[in-house]
Design a protein around this motif. Structure first.
Motif, PDB file in Angstrom:
ATOM      1  N   HIS A  51       0.782  -1.230   0.000  1.00 39.81           N
ATOM      2  CA  HIS A  51       0.000   0.000   0.000  1.00 39.81           C
ATOM      3  C   HIS A  51       0.818   1.287   0.000  1.00 39.81           C
ATOM      4  O   HIS A  51       0.277   2.351  -0.325  1.00 39.81           O
ATOM      5  N   TYR A  52       2.076   1.205   0.394  1.00 40.40           N
ATOM      6  CA  TYR A  52       2.856   2.425   0.593  1.00 40.40           C
ATOM      7  C   TYR A  52       4.198   2.354  -0.118  1.00 40.40           C
ATOM      8  O   TYR A  52       4.828   1.297  -0.196  1.00 40.40           O
ATOM      9  N   ALA A  53       4.639   3.516  -0.585  1.00 40.23           N
ATOM     10  CA  ALA A  53       5.964   3.657  -1.206  1.00 40.23           C
ATOM     11  C   ALA A  53       7.027   3.637  -0.111  1.00 40.23           C
ATOM     12  O   ALA A  53       6.737   3.864   1.068  1.00 40.23           O
ATOM     13  N   ASP A  54       8.254   3.396  -0.514  1.00 42.54           N
ATOM     14  CA  ASP A  54       9.358   3.356   0.455  1.00 42.54           C
ATOM     15  C   ASP A  54       9.461   4.664   1.254  1.00 42.54           C
ATOM     16  O   ASP A  54       9.737   4.637   2.455  1.00 42.54           O
ATOM     17  N   ARG A  55       9.241   5.793   0.611  1.00 47.37           N
ATOM     18  CA  ARG A  55       9.267   7.076   1.326  1.00 47.37           C
ATOM     19  C   ARG A  55       8.220   7.092   2.436  1.00 47.37           C
ATOM     20  O   ARG A  55       8.473   7.524   3.554  1.00 47.37           O
ATOM     21  N   GLN A  56       7.020   6.633   2.130  1.00 46.57           N
ATOM     22  CA  GLN A  56       5.947   6.633   3.122  1.00 46.57           C
ATOM     23  C   GLN A  56       6.243   5.660   4.260  1.00 46.57           C
ATOM     24  O   GLN A  56       5.957   5.956   5.422  1.00 46.57           O
ATOM     25  N   ILE A  57       6.830   4.528   3.946  1.00 55.23           N
ATOM     26  CA  ILE A  57       7.200   3.557   4.988  1.00 55.23           C
ATOM     27  C   ILE A  57       8.283   4.156   5.888  1.00 55.23           C
ATOM     28  O   ILE A  57       8.242   4.012   7.113  1.00 55.23           O
ATOM     29  N   THR A  58       9.225   4.859   5.270  1.00 47.58           N
ATOM     30  CA  THR A  58      10.262   5.531   6.058  1.00 47.58           C
ATOM     31  C   THR A  58       9.638   6.595   6.958  1.00 47.58           C
ATOM     32  O   THR A  58       9.955   6.687   8.146  1.00 47.58           O
ATOM     33  N   ASP A  59       8.724   7.387   6.396  1.00 40.40           N
ATOM     34  CA  ASP A  59       8.046   8.407   7.198  1.00 40.40           C
ATOM     35  C   ASP A  59       7.249   7.776   8.333  1.00 40.40           C
ATOM     36  O   ASP A  59       7.268   8.270   9.466  1.00 40.40           O
ATOM     37  N   LEU A  60       6.555   6.684   8.057  1.00 42.91           N
ATOM     38  CA  LEU A  60       5.786   5.996   9.092  1.00 42.91           C
ATOM     39  C   LEU A  60       6.705   5.455  10.185  1.00 42.91           C
ATOM     40  O   LEU A  60       6.381   5.525  11.370  1.00 42.91           O
ATOM     41  N   THR A  61       7.861   4.956   9.793  1.00 43.81           N
ATOM     42  CA  THR A  61       8.839   4.452  10.758  1.00 43.81           C
ATOM     43  C   THR A  61       9.366   5.588  11.636  1.00 43.81           C
ATOM     44  O   THR A  61       9.471   5.442  12.857  1.00 43.81           O
ATOM     45  N   LEU A  62       9.690   6.719  11.019  1.00 44.93           N
ATOM     46  CA  LEU A  62      10.144   7.880  11.792  1.00 44.93           C
ATOM     47  C   LEU A  62       9.050   8.366  12.741  1.00 44.93           C
ATOM     48  O   LEU A  62       9.319   8.698  13.899  1.00 44.93           O
ATOM     49  N   LEU A  63       7.826   8.391  12.262  1.00 39.23           N
ATOM     50  CA  LEU A  63       6.701   8.802  13.088  1.00 39.23           C
ATOM     51  C   LEU A  63       6.531   7.849  14.275  1.00 39.23           C
ATOM     52  O   LEU A  63       6.402   8.291  15.421  1.00 39.23           O
ATOM     53  N   ALA A  64       6.560   6.562  14.009  1.00 32.05           N
ATOM     54  CA  ALA A  64       6.399   5.582  15.084  1.00 32.05           C
ATOM     55  C   ALA A  64       7.519   5.718  16.109  1.00 32.05           C
ATOM     56  O   ALA A  64       7.264   5.683  17.322  1.00 32.05           O
ATOM     57  N   GLY A  65       8.735   5.898  15.646  1.00 35.45           N
ATOM     58  CA  GLY A  65       9.853   6.062  16.569  1.00 35.45           C
ATOM     59  C   GLY A  65       9.678   7.272  17.459  1.00 35.45           C
ATOM     60  O   GLY A  65       9.893   7.206  18.680  1.00 35.45           O
ATOM     61  N   TYR A  66       9.255   8.382  16.885  1.00 36.56           N
ATOM     62  CA  TYR A  66       9.041   9.606  17.669  1.00 36.56           C
ATOM     63  C   TYR A  66       7.983   9.393  18.739  1.00 36.56           C
ATOM     64  O   TYR A  66       8.172   9.751  19.900  1.00 36.56           O
ATOM     65  N   PHE A  67       6.876   8.786  18.368  1.00 40.48           N
ATOM     66  CA  PHE A  67       5.784   8.635  19.323  1.00 40.48           C
ATOM     67  C   PHE A  67       6.035   7.524  20.338  1.00 40.48           C
ATOM     68  O   PHE A  67       5.516   7.598  21.460  1.00 40.48           O
ATOM     69  N   VAL A  68       6.839   6.556  20.014  1.00 46.72           N
ATOM     70  CA  VAL A  68       7.250   5.577  21.023  1.00 46.72           C
ATOM     71  C   VAL A  68       8.089   6.281  22.090  1.00 46.72           C
ATOM     72  O   VAL A  68       7.898   6.074  23.292  1.00 46.72           O
ATOM     73  N   VAL A  69       9.017   7.117  21.651  1.00 45.76           N
ATOM     74  CA  VAL A  69       9.841   7.882  22.601  1.00 45.76           C
ATOM     75  C   VAL A  69       8.953   8.789  23.460  1.00 45.76           C
ATOM     76  O   VAL A  69       9.099   8.833  24.685  1.00 45.76           O
ATOM     77  N   LEU A  70       8.029   9.521  22.838  1.00 47.03           N
ATOM     78  CA  LEU A  70       7.147  10.400  23.614  1.00 47.03           C
ATOM     79  C   LEU A  70       6.374   9.612  24.664  1.00 47.03           C
ATOM     80  O   LEU A  70       6.263  10.048  25.816  1.00 47.03           O
ATOM     81  N   GLY A  71       5.830   8.478  24.284  1.00 45.05           N
ATOM     82  CA  GLY A  71       5.089   7.657  25.241  1.00 45.05           C
ATOM     83  C   GLY A  71       5.957   7.208  26.393  1.00 45.05           C
ATOM     84  O   GLY A  71       5.524   7.198  27.555  1.00 45.05           O
ATOM     85  N   SER A  72       7.201   6.862  26.095  1.00 44.30           N
ATOM     86  CA  SER A  72       8.124   6.439  27.144  1.00 44.30           C
ATOM     87  C   SER A  72       8.467   7.596  28.072  1.00 44.30           C
ATOM     88  O   SER A  72       8.564   7.423  29.288  1.00 44.30           O
ATOM     89  N   VAL A  73       8.655   8.791  27.506  1.00 48.32           N
ATOM     90  CA  VAL A  73       8.936   9.971  28.328  1.00 48.32           C
ATOM     91  C   VAL A  73       7.735  10.289  29.220  1.00 48.32           C
ATOM     92  O   VAL A  73       7.894  10.569  30.412  1.00 48.32           O
TER      93      VAL A  73
END
Length: 181
Positions: free
Chosen positions: A139-161
């Motif tokens: 469903h998603y291009a490599d750019r979108q998968i990369t963006d989704l990965t960056l987004l997930a990483g950011y929000f995992v960190v926020l949740g942990s903080v």
């Protein structure tokens, strides 16, 4: 009460500049970012990362907010902050209720479900199954998968903080998440 009292931006010009930039892009400085204020340069860079994943990715707003809330499930602070963004992006109350219950509504597209599942599995120490990744790739291009990965990483960190520093929901936000059953 938060475990760390925010630094005084009036006593630190770099922090004042960082707060001004955050306010310019988000409208205010949330308490989750204020607890990081004792490291102004780190906060500045972290906020820039957050600005990218919130406003500059190649993901549809609806998919972005769905992925954020898929990660935020169980975190009242994060859920309450992003619930209004999710509804503005077009997610319905029934779709959000299903997600809050740990399910995906039938009204979500296959692409949206793939993105949300990927975000949830990513949040589990990055343990994304081959099947989930293959569905995401459909469903998603490599750019979108990369963006989704960056987004997930950011929000995992926020949740942990939020959890580690016990950041409390600001009074201006109404708690919207139901207790996990």
């Amino acid at each position: 009460m938060s475990r760390i009292v925010p630094a005084d931006e009036k006593a630190n010009s770099q922090l004042a500049e960082t707060y001004a930039e955050i306010t310019r892009t988000r409208g205010y400085v949330a308490d989750i970012l204020k607890v990081l204020s004792h490291a102004p340069e780190g906060l500045q860079r972290f906020a820039a990362y957050g600005e990218y994943v919130r406003y500059r990715t190649d993901l549809p707003a609806r998919t972005r907010e769905l992925a954020i809330l898929a990660i935020a499930r169980g975190n009242q602070y994060a859920w309450s902050h992003h619930f209004p963004h999710a509804t503005k992006a077009g997610l319905t109350q029934s779709e959000l209720d299903a997600l809050d219950d740990g399910a995906f509504a039938d009204t979500l597209s296959a692409a949206e479900q793939a993105a949300a599942r990927y975000a949830q599995e990513f949040a589990d120490s990055g343990n994304v199954s081959d099947a989930t990744f293959a569905e995401l790739k459909r469903h998603y291009a490599d750019r979108q998968i990369t963006d989704l990965t960056l987004l997930a990483g950011y929000f995992v960190v926020l949740g942990s903080v939020i959890s580690a520093l016990r950041v409390e929901l600001e009074p201006r936000f109404k708690p919207v998440m139901r207790p996990i059953k």
